[in-house]
Design an enzyme around this catalytic site. Sequence first.
Site, PDB file in Angstrom:
ATOM      1  N   ARG A  42      93.194  -4.298  22.853  1.00  0.00           N
ATOM      2  CA  ARG A  42      92.274  -3.291  22.283  1.00  0.00           C
ATOM      3  C   ARG A  42      91.413  -4.370  20.964  1.00  0.00           C
ATOM      4  NH1 ARG A  42      91.903  -0.333  17.580  1.00  0.00           N
ATOM      5  NH2 ARG A  42      91.173   1.884  17.834  1.00  0.00           N
ATOM      6  N   SER A 111      96.026   7.987  22.707  1.00  0.00           N
ATOM      7  CA  SER A 111      96.169   8.275  21.069  1.00  0.00           C
ATOM      8  C   SER A 111      96.130   9.606  20.649  1.00  0.00           C
ATOM      9  CB  SER A 111      94.932   7.343  20.596  1.00  0.00           C
ATOM     10  OG  SER A 111      95.185   5.974  20.783  1.00  0.00           O
ATOM     11  N   LYS A 140      93.205   2.197   7.798  1.00  0.00           N
ATOM     12  CA  LYS A 140      93.471   4.015   7.579  1.00  0.00           C
ATOM     13  C   LYS A 140      91.862   4.531   7.849  1.00  0.00           C
ATOM     14  CE  LYS A 140      93.337   3.751   2.534  1.00  0.00           C
ATOM     15  NZ  LYS A 140      93.144   2.157   2.297  1.00  0.00           N
TER      16      LYS A 140
END
Lengths: 206, 206
Positions: A42, A111, A140
């Site tokens: 990824r 996801s 985050k």
Amino acid sequence: MPNPVDFKLYLITDRTQVAAGHTLCSAVEAALQGGVQAVQLREKDLPAAELLPLARQLRDLTRRHGARLLINDRVDLALAVHADGVHLGGRSLPTDLVRRLVGPELLVGVSTHSCAEISRAAEQGADFVTFGPVFATPSKAAFGPPQGLEALAEACRGSALPVFALGGITAERAAEVMRSGAAGIALITAILANPDPRSASSTFAA
Amino acid sequence: MPNPVDFKLYLITDRTQVAAGHTLCSAVEAALQGGVQAVQLREKDLPAAELLPLARQLRDLTRRHGARLLINDRVDLALAVHADGVHLGGRSLPTDLVRRLVGPELLVGVSTHSCAEISRAAEQGADFVTFGPVFATPSKAAFGPPQGLEALAEACRGSALPVFALGGITAERAAEVMRSGAAGIALITAILANPDPRSASSTFAA
């Protein structure tokens, strides 16, 4: 025979987080030696021409260690390097369409960030999901606010698919994450940013 | 039967250049009415999830007008929407690998900038190439310095594949471009940035 979801430690790559002294491939190899059983390539900012050599190296490494290789987003690249599967995010092609493209053999991971997304992934033919972020993560901003163990447990209870917990999971928290019903743990930083990805992985594997 | 390269006017999309009063799809539809025979969806900054609805709309439009649809770079998207082909740039998967992925049926076009690149595309199984930029273009930064008609003529003479001239081609210059041996003309700005893409296209078609 479709590929089984036969792994618990799922490493997601991010070459920008690799510790000094490692390349992405050397870090992944160390992680495989330490017990990582599946790797998702990824690197969203790379074009296909640059992803291809990376995917081929990871295909070699994962095969040598009996591990799975999944490719993020690009179904064509997954087919090209004979990966074991693809992993889809919110900006990828829809799960049901990808399932039709790859047939029953390839793993399709998705996801998710809610029980509704998990249900949709199951309906559309996914094999497993990641769910998160469970805890606050260095990355985050990309994953939204932490959901916590409670939400993870609820997601796992309601899911027809194996759920991999993702986001801020440390070795200390791994046991309680698994007790929440997770089928496995997806990791980026805890392994790649560690100067010793092998021992970091083996701590999780234990 | 493999798709033939049966078009001369090849429109490449760039939604940032569409004239006021048009959407990308309305501009493409007008261009098809004016005589464009093939369309390449090329919106490099869009993720797959956003390319998919565009590709489906263009698939409908091109089918209704008996025109070809090609998808830039993403072989998976081309397969998903049953496009007639893919178009590969310098950062795409290699031509020979893509040919193996799509089989003999789908068109494979390749962007080239030299005779050597044209030869390589032919060896690797491409069906046609674009060559350019022939003239200076508003988007010249992306395509390099203009090559001129001389270089175009040389490229066409040496090419085993149909060559589509690309870059800064106006209706006034179309005739000399075709006399240089080009199989056709690839256009972006001259059609999409025109407030009347239909009449712009029909001028070229004539």
